[in-house]
Design an enzyme around this catalytic site. Structure first.
Site, PDB file in Angstrom:
ATOM      1  N   ARG A  95      43.893  46.867  91.339  1.00 48.95           N
ATOM      2  CA  ARG A  95      43.904  45.600  90.608  1.00 48.95           C
ATOM      3  C   ARG A  95      42.473  45.068  90.570  1.00 48.95           C
ATOM      4  O   ARG A  95      41.728  45.192  91.542  1.00 48.95           O
ATOM      5  CB  ARG A  95      44.817  44.568  91.291  1.00 48.95           C
ATOM      6  CG  ARG A  95      46.302  44.865  91.163  1.00 48.95           C
ATOM      7  CD  ARG A  95      46.790  44.719  89.730  1.00 48.95           C
ATOM      8  NE  ARG A  95      48.227  44.920  89.646  1.00 48.95           N
ATOM      9  CZ  ARG A  95      48.804  46.095  89.469  1.00 48.95           C
ATOM     10  NH1 ARG A  95      48.053  47.186  89.385  1.00 48.95           N
ATOM     11  NH2 ARG A  95      50.110  46.201  89.375  1.00 48.95           N
ATOM     12  N   GLU A 142      42.288  40.046  82.382  1.00 44.94           N
ATOM     13  CA  GLU A 142      42.661  41.038  81.362  1.00 44.94           C
ATOM     14  C   GLU A 142      43.423  40.343  80.250  1.00 44.94           C
ATOM     15  O   GLU A 142      44.380  39.614  80.535  1.00 44.94           O
ATOM     16  CB  GLU A 142      43.509  42.149  81.985  1.00 44.94           C
ATOM     17  CG  GLU A 142      42.764  42.931  83.053  1.00 44.94           C
ATOM     18  CD  GLU A 142      43.626  43.980  83.753  1.00 44.94           C
ATOM     19  OE1 GLU A 142      44.849  44.048  83.478  1.00 44.94           O
ATOM     20  OE2 GLU A 142      43.091  44.732  84.575  1.00 44.94           O
ATOM     21  N   HIS A 192      43.029  49.177  81.489  1.00 40.74           N
ATOM     22  CA  HIS A 192      44.220  49.151  82.344  1.00 40.74           C
ATOM     23  C   HIS A 192      45.340  50.042  81.804  1.00 40.74           C
ATOM     24  O   HIS A 192      46.399  49.579  81.373  1.00 40.74           O
ATOM     25  CB  HIS A 192      44.745  47.718  82.519  1.00 40.74           C
ATOM     26  CG  HIS A 192      45.645  47.587  83.718  1.00 40.74           C
ATOM     27  ND1 HIS A 192      45.964  46.379  84.282  1.00 40.74           N
ATOM     28  CD2 HIS A 192      46.293  48.528  84.459  1.00 40.74           C
ATOM     29  CE1 HIS A 192      46.783  46.569  85.307  1.00 40.74           C
ATOM     30  NE2 HIS A 192      46.993  47.869  85.431  1.00 40.74           N
TER      31      HIS A 192
END
Length: 365
Positions: free
Chosen positions: A280, A308, A329
């Site tokens: 993360r 994000e 991601h």
């Protein structure tokens, strides 16, 4: 036994297993009656949770976020478990279950679904769910903890190879009309690999890296992890950053791990070291990370970020392209993993409805 007559055969068999036959005597008859009453109370409580299924009136499941697989596949996975499916997204509903991936579940969202009993998170992380709000309303929360283990571990190795072998930079050279890109990349063989976080993904990553013939694999976790012993040894995190050629992060994001990878650790990396983050973004101090990458203190392969999508003015986007390979991601995002995730989510809901919950992160009882 009238209680069992209202249930489906499967539910009735499950409830019947709670009963323990006992021969009555003058001395134990009172205890038996008390025990039967207790059993009936427990059975009635269980029946309340499953009655809607046994009477042919399935719970409604509201999908409030796209599941990243074709809609008909997602609906089929849920309806195949006996649910009525409402693809509500932002619309209110009378559903008993909400299904989300990463969209926040807040007080405002819960207000739109007043009958909600369960939030099913089709994702491993659940920090986007307001657990206090759910607990206050008697809503349980489940997640999908291990659907993307292979996908994430494979991308960790992929990012290491991308940085070591300069794959993105080589493509840029080729597309711009060039041919010779650099003096050469590097091999993983005979390097020291550091794995930070030794859960399922960390262990699988260690296994994959071991196939390349590294000199040593080092690991760090807050607790001893016997399963890691076949790959390497656990050491202090400071020592791991000092010794490793490649450091791969696999820790969950929580209050204890927020910015756990800060300046004191990052400055221990050598200039030829590579930091991989497929965990993360919040586990790293991203401002410090961007600063040190811009100074060419080490290189990185990054799949996750503090915010994000990344804001266009974020310093991380100003890092020289040859210092970091960055992707949006996607570590978890393979066709196989997303289908697996949906199937596990549907099973989580089914088991919760049947009174046998699993993957529970908040039990609202």
């Amino acid at each position: 036994m009238a209680l069992l007559a209202t249930c489906s055969p499967r539910v009735a068999r499950s409830l019947a297993r709670l009963a323990v036959p006992c021969k009555a005597t003058a001395t134990n008859r009172g205890a038996i009656v008390t025990g039967q009453r207790a059993w009936q109370a427990a059975a009635a409580q269980r029946l309340t949770a499953v009655r809607s299924f046994s009477t042919g009136s399935p719970w409604k499941v509201a999908v409030i976020q796209d599941q990243q697989i074709p809609k008909d596949e997602a609906v089929g996975a849920l309806s195949g478990k006996g649910f009525e499916v409402a693809w509500t997204l932002d619309a209110p509903s009378d559903a008993s279950v909400l299904v989300t991936v990463t969209n926040p579940v807040t007080e405002a969202v819960l207000d739109k679904h007043p009958n909600c009993k369960l939030v099913a998170v089709s994702f491993t992380g659940f920090n986007h769910v307001d657990l206090e709000a759910c607990k206050k309303r008697g809503i349980s929360v489940v997640n999908v903890p291990a659907y993307s283990t292979d996908s994430v571990a494979e991308l960790s190795v992929g990012l290491a190879l991308s940085v070591y072998r300069e794959i993105p930079a080589g493509e840029r050279t080729l597309r711009s009309g060039g041919w010779v890109h650099s003096a050469g990349g590097m091999e993983i063989r005979d390097k020291v690999i550091g794995i930070v976080g030794l859960g399922d993904i960390g262990l699988r990553t260690a296994e994959l890296f071991s196939a390349f013939g590294p000199r040593e694999i080092l690991g760090w976790s807050r607790r001893p992890k016997p399963a890691f012993e076949k790959f390497g040894k656990q050491i202090a995190i400071e020592e791991l950053f000092e010794k490793s050629d490649i450091v791969s992060l696999h820790v969950a994001l929580n209050a204890e791990t927020q910015k756990i990878i800060g300046r004191s650790l990052l400055e221990r990396l050598r200039p030829d070291a590579v930091l991989i983050n497929v965990a993360r973004g919040g586990v790293c101090d991203q401002d410090v990370l961007a600063e040190l990458l811009a100074k060419r203190r080490f290189r990185a392969g990054l799949d996750v970020f503090a915010t994000e999508p990344i804001p266009t003015d974020d310093p991380i986007l100003k890092v020289p392209a040859d210092q970091a390979v960055m992707i949006p991601h996607v570590a978890y995002k393979t066709v196989e993993a997303l289908r697996r995730r949906m199937e596990i989510t549907a099973t989580n809901i089914r088991l919760f409805a049947d009174g046998n919950p699993r993957n529970v992160v908040l039990d609202a009882k």
